[in-house]
Design a protein around this motif. Structure first.
Motif, mmCIF file in Angstrom:
data_model
loop_
_atom_site.group_PDB
_atom_site.id
_atom_site.type_symbol
_atom_site.label_atom_id
_atom_site.label_comp_id
_atom_site.label_asym_id
_atom_site.label_seq_id
_atom_site.Cartn_x
_atom_site.Cartn_y
_atom_site.Cartn_z
ATOM 1 N N ASP A 128 25.297 -1.694 27.484
ATOM 2 C CA ASP A 128 24.303 -0.724 27.008
ATOM 3 C C ASP A 128 24.968 0.567 26.547
ATOM 4 O OD1 ASP A 128 22.277 -2.495 27.503
ATOM 5 O OD2 ASP A 128 21.711 -1.628 29.437
ATOM 6 N N SER A 131 26.795 -0.078 23.217
ATOM 7 C CA SER A 131 25.862 -0.192 22.097
ATOM 8 C C SER A 131 25.299 1.157 21.690
ATOM 9 C CB SER A 131 24.729 -1.147 22.480
ATOM 10 O OG SER A 131 23.756 -1.211 21.460
ATOM 11 N N GLY A 182 19.570 3.294 26.840
ATOM 12 C CA GLY A 182 20.034 2.415 25.768
ATOM 13 C C GLY A 182 18.915 1.665 25.079
ATOM 14 N N GLU A 183 17.899 1.236 25.824
ATOM 15 C CA GLU A 183 16.787 0.498 25.223
ATOM 16 C C GLU A 183 16.007 1.381 24.264
ATOM 17 O OE1 GLU A 183 14.595 -2.805 24.387
ATOM 18 O OE2 GLU A 183 16.368 -2.670 25.682
ATOM 19 N N GLU A 184 15.778 2.642 24.636
ATOM 20 C CA GLU A 184 15.057 3.557 23.743
ATOM 21 C C GLU A 184 15.851 3.846 22.470
ATOM 22 O OE1 GLU A 184 13.391 3.930 27.771
ATOM 23 O OE2 GLU A 184 15.430 3.948 26.940
ATOM 24 N N ARG A 186 18.039 1.864 20.978
ATOM 25 C CA ARG A 186 18.010 0.687 20.104
ATOM 26 C C ARG A 186 16.656 0.538 19.405
ATOM 27 N NH1 ARG A 186 21.096 -1.647 24.325
ATOM 28 N NH2 ARG A 186 19.188 -2.435 25.310
ATOM 29 N N SER A 187 15.570 0.713 20.131
ATOM 30 C CA SER A 187 14.247 0.566 19.519
ATOM 31 C C SER A 187 13.991 1.651 18.475
ATOM 32 C CB SER A 187 13.170 0.601 20.607
ATOM 33 O OG SER A 187 13.197 1.833 21.301
ATOM 34 N N GLU A 190 15.924 0.814 15.332
ATOM 35 C CA GLU A 190 15.365 -0.298 14.563
ATOM 36 C C GLU A 190 14.178 0.125 13.705
ATOM 37 O OE1 GLU A 190 14.442 -3.242 17.429
ATOM 38 O OE2 GLU A 190 16.544 -3.833 17.788
#
Length: 262
Positions: A128, A131, A182-184, A186-187, A190
């Motif tokens: 994470d 990335s 990390g999830e926020e 990436r979203s 995108e």
């Protein structure tokens, strides 16, 4: 030979016994048949067509009544004016929960700050962080990389800003405002929201630093990374300039943060 025909001496009919039936001709048989009373039809054991139809109609009516829900009168099922309970009144008066307040990091309005780790001990966390760093470095903005595995004071600083401990990595601040992990990142990348947020930040030269070679840390110029300083009066003392690993933040990458605060 044959006995000649003669008058028979035997009596065929007894005159004394009277007979109630004489068959002199076919006309008498027809008369007797017509005089017989008509025979009534026997009761049929099978129901008629009308009775069968009535039974089928009754069965269909019962099936429809069983399949349909029971409809009670309005006065019984639901009163027109339900009583006002105190619980419902409190629920209506209670306001909806307000969204959490945004978290700000003062003094970082013109750059991106990311707290991460370069250790591969926990692989999902390392992936994470890797990335998130790759995404942010591609925009060539001023990126303040704070590796907690190289300096534990960064983790203490992050816990103080967030107001809690036990946080997972990475954690990203853009323009002084907390964005997420990390999830926020990436979203947002995108859907193009991350690009819009980074447009107002200054662009920096993507050339690799000639001092630290992109590591963001250099050896302490006081103890040379040994964490010990010799003094003629007190002997060896612990160096209070560098961190626990004997490192300093690169003065070329971060000219305003040459020393790490304890």
């Amino acid at each position: 030979m044959w006995k000649p025909w003669g008058k028979s001496t035997s009596k065929i009919h007894n005159k004394s016994s009277s007979s109630s039936f004489s068959c002199s001709s076919f006309k008498d048989i027809q008369t007797l048949i017509l005089q017989e009373p008509p025979q009534q039809p026997l009761p049929s054991s099978q129901p008629t067509t009308k009775q069968v139809f009535q039974r089928v109609l009754l069965a269909n009516t019962l099936l429809r009544a069983w399949s349909s829900p029971l409809k009670l009168p309005r006065s019984i099922s639901q009163p027109e004016n339900p009583p006002n309970n105190d619980t419902h009144a409190l629920e209506k008066q209670t306001p909806p929960p307000s969204p959490p307040k945004p978290i700000y990091f003062p003094g970082t309005e013109q750059r991106v700050v990311i707290y991460f780790t370069s250790l591969r001990v926990v692989r999902p966390i390392f992936e994470d962080c890797k990335s998130a760093l790759a995404i942010l470095r591609a925009f060539h903005v001023h990126l303040d990389e704070r590796d907690v595995s190289m300096d534990s004071s960064f983790l203490t600083e992050l816990n103080r800003i967030m107001g809690r401990t036990g946080l997972s990595l990475p954690r990203v601040f853009i323009g002084g405002r907390y964005i997420g992990g990390g999830e926020e990142i990436r979203s947002m990348h995108e859907i193009g929201e991350l690009k819009k947020m980074l447009e107002d930040l200054p662009v920096v030269d993507p050339i690799e630093c000639h001092v630290c070679a992109g590591h963001r840390f250099v050896l302490c110029n006081v103890c040379n990374g040994s964490r010990k300083v010799y003094n003629d009066k007190a002997g060896f003392k612990v160096c209070n300039v560098c961190n626990e690993n004997g490192l300093l933040r690169c003065p070329s990458c971060f000219p305003n943060n040459n020393e790490i605060k304890k």
